[in-house]
Write a protein that holds these residues in place. Sequence first.
Motif, mmCIF file in Angstrom:
data_model
loop_
_atom_site.group_PDB
_atom_site.id
_atom_site.type_symbol
_atom_site.label_atom_id
_atom_site.label_comp_id
_atom_site.label_asym_id
_atom_site.label_seq_id
_atom_site.Cartn_x
_atom_site.Cartn_y
_atom_site.Cartn_z
ATOM 1 N N ILE A 290 40.965 32.866 21.774
ATOM 2 C CA ILE A 290 42.428 32.905 21.921
ATOM 3 C C ILE A 290 43.087 32.758 20.545
ATOM 4 C CG2 ILE A 290 42.469 32.058 24.294
ATOM 5 C CD1 ILE A 290 43.093 29.271 23.200
ATOM 6 N N GLY A 291 42.297 32.943 19.490
ATOM 7 C CA GLY A 291 42.829 32.790 18.145
ATOM 8 C C GLY A 291 43.122 31.346 17.804
ATOM 9 N N SER A 292 42.423 30.405 18.440
ATOM 10 C CA SER A 292 42.709 28.979 18.260
ATOM 11 C C SER A 292 42.393 28.520 16.846
ATOM 12 C CB SER A 292 41.915 28.153 19.270
ATOM 13 O OG SER A 292 40.549 28.488 19.231
ATOM 14 N N LYS A 293 43.249 27.650 16.332
ATOM 15 C CA LYS A 293 43.076 27.105 14.983
ATOM 16 C C LYS A 293 43.191 25.578 14.974
ATOM 17 C CE LYS A 293 44.835 31.306 12.763
ATOM 18 N NZ LYS A 293 43.483 31.751 12.382
ATOM 19 N N THR A 294 44.120 25.021 15.730
ATOM 20 C CA THR A 294 44.323 23.576 15.742
ATOM 21 C C THR A 294 43.361 22.933 16.749
ATOM 22 O OG1 THR A 294 45.963 23.607 17.520
ATOM 23 C CG2 THR A 294 46.755 23.973 15.268
ATOM 24 N N PRO A 295 43.112 21.620 16.629
ATOM 25 C CA PRO A 295 42.248 20.940 17.605
ATOM 26 C C PRO A 295 42.732 21.101 19.045
ATOM 27 C CG PRO A 295 42.544 19.553 15.682
ATOM 28 C CD PRO A 295 43.466 20.723 15.499
ATOM 29 N N ALA A 296 44.037 21.050 19.256
ATOM 30 C CA ALA A 296 44.560 21.203 20.615
ATOM 31 C C ALA A 296 44.267 22.593 21.157
ATOM 32 C CB ALA A 296 46.069 20.933 20.621
ATOM 33 N N GLU A 297 44.423 23.614 20.323
ATOM 34 C CA GLU A 297 44.142 24.981 20.758
ATOM 35 C C GLU A 297 42.652 25.182 21.020
ATOM 36 O OE1 GLU A 297 47.806 27.262 18.422
ATOM 37 O OE2 GLU A 297 45.803 27.223 17.546
ATOM 38 N N VAL A 298 41.808 24.586 20.183
ATOM 39 C CA VAL A 298 40.361 24.687 20.393
ATOM 40 C C VAL A 298 39.981 24.017 21.706
ATOM 41 C CG1 VAL A 298 38.099 24.014 19.505
ATOM 42 C CG2 VAL A 298 39.855 24.840 17.927
ATOM 43 N N ALA A 299 40.600 22.873 22.007
ATOM 44 C CA ALA A 299 40.321 22.183 23.266
ATOM 45 C C ALA A 299 40.664 23.070 24.460
ATOM 46 C CB ALA A 299 41.110 20.881 23.326
ATOM 47 N N ILE A 300 41.798 23.755 24.395
ATOM 48 C CA ILE A 300 42.195 24.655 25.477
ATOM 49 C C ILE A 300 41.182 25.789 25.612
ATOM 50 C CG2 ILE A 300 43.934 26.357 26.169
ATOM 51 C CD1 ILE A 300 46.027 24.473 24.912
ATOM 52 N N SER A 301 40.725 26.318 24.490
ATOM 53 C CA SER A 301 39.732 27.389 24.498
ATOM 54 C C SER A 301 38.445 26.944 25.183
ATOM 55 C CB SER A 301 39.442 27.833 23.057
ATOM 56 O OG SER A 301 38.287 28.641 22.990
ATOM 57 N N ILE A 302 37.978 25.749 24.841
ATOM 58 C CA ILE A 302 36.732 25.228 25.411
ATOM 59 C C ILE A 302 36.886 24.992 26.913
ATOM 60 C CG2 ILE A 302 35.156 23.252 25.423
ATOM 61 C CD1 ILE A 302 35.741 22.963 22.403
ATOM 62 N N LEU A 303 37.978 24.350 27.312
ATOM 63 C CA LEU A 303 38.168 24.037 28.720
ATOM 64 C C LEU A 303 38.429 25.292 29.546
ATOM 65 C CD1 LEU A 303 40.194 20.739 28.389
ATOM 66 C CD2 LEU A 303 37.869 21.005 29.242
ATOM 67 N N ALA A 304 38.981 26.324 28.925
ATOM 68 C CA ALA A 304 39.154 27.593 29.643
ATOM 69 C C ALA A 304 37.788 28.179 29.995
ATOM 70 C CB ALA A 304 39.961 28.572 28.792
ATOM 71 N N GLU A 305 36.861 28.156 29.039
ATOM 72 C CA GLU A 305 35.516 28.662 29.313
ATOM 73 C C GLU A 305 34.822 27.803 30.366
ATOM 74 O OE1 GLU A 305 32.018 30.348 26.568
ATOM 75 O OE2 GLU A 305 32.290 28.184 26.344
ATOM 76 N N MET A 306 34.933 26.494 30.221
ATOM 77 C CA MET A 306 34.287 25.586 31.169
ATOM 78 C C MET A 306 34.831 25.789 32.575
ATOM 79 S SD MET A 306 33.785 21.467 30.737
ATOM 80 C CE MET A 306 35.277 20.884 31.527
#
Length: 341
Positions: A290-306
């Motif tokens: 999702i083009g994530s760069k910040t820790p919050a965006e990375v967290a959303i990316s990980i939880l979306a996959e999970m």
Amino acid sequence: MDSINLEVLKSCEEWISDGRPCELVTVIRTWGSSPRPEGAMLAICDDGCVVGSVSGGCIEDDLIDRVRREGITRTRPEIVTYGITADEAHRFGLPCGGTIQLAIEPLSNDSRVTELLQRLSKNELVARRLYLSSGAVTLGPATTGMSMQVSETAMTTIHGPRWRLLIVGAGQLSRFLAQIAIGMDYHVTVCDPREEYREGWQVAGVEVIHAMPDDLAIEMKLDSHSAVIALTHDPKLDDLVLMEALRSDAFYVGAIGSRVNNAKRRERLKLFDVSDAQLSKLHGPIGVYIGSKTPAEVAISILAEMTAVKNGVPLLDEARIENAKTAQRQRPSIDLCEGAP
């Protein structure tokens, strides 16, 4: 951050304590398309104030209007159905002519909401049984495989975290992961044997454990309702817990790191007799693109996959970080001056 249903129950407890008439509304069945799943809850107070949701807002509007006009007059639980006819479906905004059935329960001190919340605060999984003819309530232990049950005489709802998440590493990213996962009804445990990382790390409702992650994974008896995410970048910690997680029934196992580091990790795990079939469960690079760069965006990316894995939704290759980044690098650059005079 509390889950939506937990916020509903806490509001109910507050209104009951204040002596204010209130009702608990639960989605018990849906037909066709529905914006909220079975088990979704809403609390409504005598002034029309609501917490939670049972639809996209249209049914809430009708419930609020009725309470403001008539007050809360029910003395026993009642089953109410919205959307039986096409006109009602249009009126209440139910998509595709969907139908939704609700249990509306007037609350009192006998509803055992406070006791339920006390048990939930201990991370217990609780079955709440409501007898429809009398409004009497019993509480008992539940198991992860249990789901809501409704008969002519009773409704049993399941409360508490039916899903578990073990996060290895007490860093900034794990803080965002934990906060969001709690709101998704996960029981979250953070494990980090490194004191310098644990000091000052705190998220309400999350247990932080000082132990070796692999030992904790064994102790937790990871099952098909468990997920493990390794975030330390330290092979001595991440690899050991991944070994145990990949050999378990955990539905999701992921580790942070680049494509190169993940390839090296897979080779290391093979040296410890982790099979190819077990390695195929490992998600890494972790998350969806999702083009994530910040820790919050990375967290959303990980939880979306999970979440996709949990719900059995296959991800397109283009959504996987490794493939998306490769495609992005191979995409020809655009000449912004092309076609200009």
